[in-house]
Design an enzyme around this catalytic site. Sequence first.
Site, PDB file in Angstrom:
ATOM      1  N   GLU A   1      -7.714 -25.464  19.899  1.00 49.70           N
ATOM      2  CA  GLU A   1      -7.830 -26.424  21.282  1.00 49.70           C
ATOM      3  C   GLU A   1      -8.009 -28.065  20.980  1.00 49.70           C
ATOM      4  O   GLU A   1      -7.680 -28.700  21.932  1.00 49.70           O
ATOM      5  CB  GLU A   1     -10.041 -26.616  21.467  1.00 49.70           C
ATOM      6  CG  GLU A   1     -10.565 -26.837  20.242  1.00 49.70           C
ATOM      7  CD  GLU A   1     -10.569 -26.652  19.910  1.00 49.70           C
ATOM      8  OE1 GLU A   1     -12.385 -27.180  19.108  1.00 49.70           O
ATOM      9  OE2 GLU A   1     -10.653 -25.092  19.278  1.00 49.70           O
TER      10      GLU A   1
ATOM     11  N   LYS B   1     -13.381 -17.292  17.595  1.00 51.66           N
ATOM     12  CA  LYS B   1     -14.111 -18.149  18.069  1.00 51.66           C
ATOM     13  C   LYS B   1     -14.841 -18.457  17.118  1.00 51.66           C
ATOM     14  O   LYS B   1     -14.315 -17.662  15.435  1.00 51.66           O
ATOM     15  CB  LYS B   1     -15.349 -17.241  19.055  1.00 51.66           C
ATOM     16  CG  LYS B   1     -15.356 -16.856  20.236  1.00 51.66           C
ATOM     17  CD  LYS B   1     -14.967 -17.619  21.081  1.00 51.66           C
ATOM     18  CE  LYS B   1     -15.441 -18.923  21.082  1.00 51.66           C
ATOM     19  NZ  LYS B   1     -15.398 -19.710  22.174  1.00 51.66           N
TER      20      LYS B   1
ATOM     21  N   ASP C   1     -18.058 -24.946  25.996  1.00 50.55           N
ATOM     22  CA  ASP C   1     -17.379 -24.773  24.822  1.00 50.55           C
ATOM     23  C   ASP C   1     -17.471 -25.959  24.090  1.00 50.55           C
ATOM     24  O   ASP C   1     -17.857 -26.214  23.513  1.00 50.55           O
ATOM     25  CB  ASP C   1     -15.465 -24.461  24.847  1.00 50.55           C
ATOM     26  CG  ASP C   1     -16.117 -23.096  24.772  1.00 50.55           C
ATOM     27  OD1 ASP C   1     -17.301 -21.715  24.255  1.00 50.55           O
ATOM     28  OD2 ASP C   1     -15.491 -22.096  24.534  1.00 50.55           O
TER      29      ASP C   1
ATOM     30  N   ARG D   1     -12.066  -9.837  21.623  1.00 46.96           N
ATOM     31  CA  ARG D   1     -10.728 -10.281  21.665  1.00 46.96           C
ATOM     32  C   ARG D   1     -10.897 -10.516  19.574  1.00 46.96           C
ATOM     33  O   ARG D   1     -11.897 -10.275  19.028  1.00 46.96           O
ATOM     34  CB  ARG D   1     -10.822 -11.678  21.675  1.00 46.96           C
ATOM     35  CG  ARG D   1     -10.437 -11.926  23.081  1.00 46.96           C
ATOM     36  CD  ARG D   1     -10.471 -13.222  23.653  1.00 46.96           C
ATOM     37  NE  ARG D   1     -11.895 -14.105  23.533  1.00 46.96           N
ATOM     38  CZ  ARG D   1     -11.981 -15.615  24.367  1.00 46.96           C
ATOM     39  NH1 ARG D   1     -11.161 -16.284  24.388  1.00 46.96           N
ATOM     40  NH2 ARG D   1     -13.061 -15.836  23.725  1.00 46.96           N
TER      41      ARG D   1
ATOM     42  N   HIS E   1     -14.054 -25.761  18.906  1.00 47.19           N
ATOM     43  CA  HIS E   1     -15.033 -26.380  20.128  1.00 47.19           C
ATOM     44  C   HIS E   1     -16.403 -27.527  19.458  1.00 47.19           C
ATOM     45  O   HIS E   1     -17.661 -27.002  19.628  1.00 47.19           O
ATOM     46  CB  HIS E   1     -15.784 -25.483  21.268  1.00 47.19           C
ATOM     47  CG  HIS E   1     -14.235 -24.843  21.310  1.00 47.19           C
ATOM     48  ND1 HIS E   1     -13.795 -25.728  22.248  1.00 47.19           N
ATOM     49  CD2 HIS E   1     -13.929 -23.850  21.521  1.00 47.19           C
ATOM     50  CE1 HIS E   1     -12.793 -24.896  22.814  1.00 47.19           C
ATOM     51  NE2 HIS E   1     -13.398 -24.409  22.468  1.00 47.19           N
TER      52      HIS E   1
ATOM     53  N   TYR F   1     -10.242 -21.045  17.757  1.00 48.86           N
ATOM     54  CA  TYR F   1     -11.466 -22.280  18.460  1.00 48.86           C
ATOM     55  C   TYR F   1     -12.742 -22.743  17.873  1.00 48.86           C
ATOM     56  O   TYR F   1     -13.488 -22.022  17.102  1.00 48.86           O
ATOM     57  CB  TYR F   1     -11.341 -21.449  19.547  1.00 48.86           C
ATOM     58  CG  TYR F   1     -10.589 -21.180  20.154  1.00 48.86           C
ATOM     59  CD1 TYR F   1      -9.316 -21.992  20.840  1.00 48.86           C
ATOM     60  CD2 TYR F   1      -9.722 -20.546  20.568  1.00 48.86           C
ATOM     61  CE1 TYR F   1      -8.797 -22.130  21.579  1.00 48.86           C
ATOM     62  CE2 TYR F   1      -9.119 -19.688  21.197  1.00 48.86           C
ATOM     63  CZ  TYR F   1      -8.017 -20.680  22.102  1.00 48.86           C
ATOM     64  OH  TYR F   1      -6.915 -20.330  23.016  1.00 48.86           O
TER      65      TYR F   1
END
Length: 370
Positions: free
Chosen positions: A117, A74, A269, A15, A95, A93
């Site tokens: 998120e 990420k 995650d 991605r 996490h 993101y």
Amino acid sequence: MLIGVPREIKDHEYRVGITPAGVRALTDAGHEVWVETRAGERIGFSDALYLAAGARIANTASDAYACPLIVKVKEPQPSEIPLLRKEQVLFTYLHLAADPALTRRLLESRIIAIAYETVTDAAGALPLLTPMSEVAGRIAIQAGATALQLANGGRGVLLGGVPGVAPGKVLILGAGTVGTHAARMALGLGADVTLMDISLPRLRHLDDIFGARLKTRYSEAHAIEELAYEADLIVGSVLLPGKRAPKLISRALIQRMKPASVLVDVAIDQGGCAETSRPTTHSSPTYIEEGVVHYCVANMPAACARTATQALTNATLPYVLAIAGKGWRDALKADAGLRKGLNLHLGQVTHAGLAADLEFPCISPDIALE
């Protein structure tokens, strides 16, 4: 504003933070976007397409990370953390509740970290997590069906069955976006699907949508155990925004499941919802523990990276435009939902759930921004 889009380096992560169409919108608004070379190559977004959209091509990761706003997919990998610098805005993101070591390193970097998120909209939903949850929910059934094949360690059950043979049993824990899309895919294959949640209004809503094809159960320990023992495939999709996932599946329960059944833990995650879950990669997606096949890939949507990238940019672009156009501080002050995405601010944790899980001191975003 200068916006950097690095190439993702996590295992099989194809991605990219912004599509060429997204770059076009940003450059039309007067911003300058630096996209690291080959960032979108594997999913058909060539450097030439980015150039045509108005981007500049960064030859190295260092060049991309030289921008004050970094937009990626990420969490930073170990080799990327030294490229971050004080007061830089990282929009991605994260996490962090499942990774205290990364949290400490990012705090030391004194960056402004806004996590996709935990951003909310006016209704309290999670608009930047939703598109990847949709993708992950659908992939969960594909991955689970594949893992059930004998060659992959599974029990040799075809989820849809065939005439004269019962379909496989699928148990889905959590009726949010992931669980709903997993149910849709499993029902489409003809599986026997039960969806569990603690929200009766949500279960009623899904019962209205899917009708008698979908079985619903209130989620409590006894019911989880009863259904887990019968399941061929369990999909874990529980979510507490910004916090570790609750451990709904004990090791003892795993030990009593059908031999060679499958657990797909989409909650990995955030630490996973089973005591036996640990992160895996697309290079080595499964392992067998207590006789059960575990699929715990921490970046599941990367398996369908082109679809996922387009869905992600559709959701993130308005926020990137706001941050770049107003400046990060004014954008956060103007949007309470975006402010909930602020996890770290100049060496301080600013998300209460994250701080509670990691036992770190916390300062409210409102105070931090003043």
